[in-house]
Design a protein around this motif. Structure first.
Motif, short mmCIF file in Angstrom:
data_model
loop_
_atom_site.label_atom_id
_atom_site.label_comp_id
_atom_site.label_asym_id
_atom_site.label_seq_id
_atom_site.Cartn_x
_atom_site.Cartn_y
_atom_site.Cartn_z
N VAL A 56 0.83 -1.21 0.00
CA VAL A 56 0.00 0.00 0.00
C VAL A 56 0.86 1.26 0.00
N GLY A 57 1.92 1.29 0.82
CA GLY A 57 2.76 2.48 0.93
C GLY A 57 3.35 2.91 -0.40
N ASN B 262 -7.77 -4.53 -4.38
CA ASN B 262 -6.96 -5.10 -3.31
C ASN B 262 -6.49 -6.47 -3.73
N MET B 263 -5.40 -6.95 -3.16
CA MET B 263 -4.99 -8.32 -3.40
C MET B 263 -4.95 -9.14 -2.11
N SER C 195 -5.21 -4.00 4.47
CA SER C 195 -4.58 -4.27 3.18
C SER C 195 -3.05 -4.28 3.30
N PHE C 196 -2.45 -5.19 2.57
CA PHE C 196 -1.00 -5.23 2.44
C PHE C 196 -0.61 -5.00 0.98
N ILE C 197 -1.07 -5.89 0.11
CA ILE C 197 -0.73 -5.79 -1.32
C ILE C 197 -1.95 -5.35 -2.11
N ILE D 55 6.09 -0.58 2.65
CA ILE D 55 5.01 -0.67 3.63
C ILE D 55 5.57 -1.12 4.99
N GLN D 56 6.62 -1.95 4.97
CA GLN D 56 7.22 -2.36 6.23
C GLN D 56 7.82 -1.15 6.97
N HIS D 57 8.44 -0.26 6.23
CA HIS D 57 8.97 0.96 6.83
C HIS D 57 7.85 1.82 7.40
N ILE D 58 6.75 1.94 6.67
CA ILE D 58 5.63 2.75 7.16
C ILE D 58 5.07 2.13 8.43
#
Length: 325
Positions: A98-99, A116-117, A224-226, A150-153
């Motif tokens: 998402v980021g 969304n996935m 959501s992730f991907i 997204i992991q950084h966010i």
């Protein structure tokens, strides 16, 4: 680069997203090969969050459903790299966190979210028994995919909540692809690894690796992730095809989980039973409906993750057919 900083379950997968995205790309974008076929490059990253794409690749579903398409698959290390590929014309369709998708749209990359996935578990894993929360981290290194990922966010969200400063741990980041981060965590080259499935599952099986409780409160299970993105050119120039494909939901993995597990297990070097267990984890959710996208976009705008103005509305980020927030 497009990611910059002002401050330093069930499986319900819908192949719809991907067939929609790829079909649009086949008709509206991509280069033409010497034999007259439309060539399109599909870019994604590592992990079972992209399981529908891997199934599509192995089953050659694009080639079966649409004549005259030559599909080239590309696995890249980060959403920012995919964004660069979109701008250069080397990538036709993509799936990313998402980021990076928010960053791409607000930076002028010519695409929007088309669906969304997946949602997937995210955890900070550590080999240091003294690290039980973010407050225990001083100069220890935290491996994650990339600055602006997204992991950084997610790390920044947790740092804002628990340390009072979203950027408190920016200098601790060691940018690594998920597989490299896992290897470094296990070998002791880094102290922590903020990652997703299947790496969180694999790392949890290792002796001396434990979870740092930090992320659930800022990014709940199911968010959501991907997301899948399609270029605005494809959506605008092929509206009838776009609408027709959106209407035709195909929940392949939901109805064929065991079969999908057989397809996916070799890539992750596990048996099919283990893969099926991962795919049916309560935090692994595959759906076309987004959740939490605007929350992340607003946080990114507030904390300096975006060079340009943040989105005012969900429609700034996604096409009209996308359900969610």
């Amino acid at each position: 680069r497009f990611i910059t900083m002002k401050h330093g379950k069930k499986v319900i997968a819908v192949m719809l997203i991907l067939i929609m995205t790829l079909s649009l790309a086949a008709c509206g974008g991509g280069d033409e090969t010497a034999d007259g076929k439309t060539k399109l490059t599909i870019a994604h990253q590592y992990g079972i969050a992209y399981a529908p794409l891997e199934v599509m690749k192995q089953q050659k579903l694009i080639e079966k459903h649409y004549d005259g398409v030559e599909v080239e698959w590309s696995t890249l290390n980060s959403g920012s790299t995919i964004n660069e590929g979109f701008l250069s014309g080397d990538i036709d369709v993509g799936a990313m966190g998402v980021g990076p998708a928010v960053t791409g749209v607000t930076s002028g990359v010519p695409y929007k979210i088309c669906s969304n996935m997946s949602a997937q578990p995210h955890k900070i894993m550590t080999n240091n028994p003294n690290i039980k929360s973010l407050k225990d981290i001083t100069d220890e290194k935290i491996a994650l995919v990339n600055i602006g990922s997204i992991q950084h966010i997610l790390l920044a969200m947790a740092a804002k909540e628990q340390l009072g400063d979203a950027h408190a741990l920016d200098e601790n980041i060691a940018a690594m692809a998920h597989p490299d981060g896992m290897s470094s965590l296990i070998s002791g080259s880094v102290d922590c690894h903020l990652t997703t499935s299947p790496y969180v599952f694999k790392e949890a099986e290792e002796d001396g690796i434990t979870e740092v409780e930090a992320l659930e409160s800022v990014w709940p299970s199911g968010n959501s992730f991907i997301v899948a993105v399609a270029s605005t050119d494809l959506q605008e120039n092929n509206p009838e095809l776009y609408d027709a494909v959106v209407a035709a939901a195909i929940d392949y993995i939901n109805n064929n989980t065991a079969e999908a597990a057989e397809m996916l297990c070799e890539a992750e070097d596990v048996d099919a039973a283990t893969m099926e267990k991962w795919l049916t984890d309560k935090d692994c959710v595959y759906s076309t409906e987004t959740k939490g996208v605007m929350d992340m976009a607003n946080f990114m705008a507030e904390e300096g993750f975006l060079e340009n103005e943040g989105p005012k509305d969900f429609s700034d980020l996604a096409f009209d057919n996308v359900k969610g927030n």
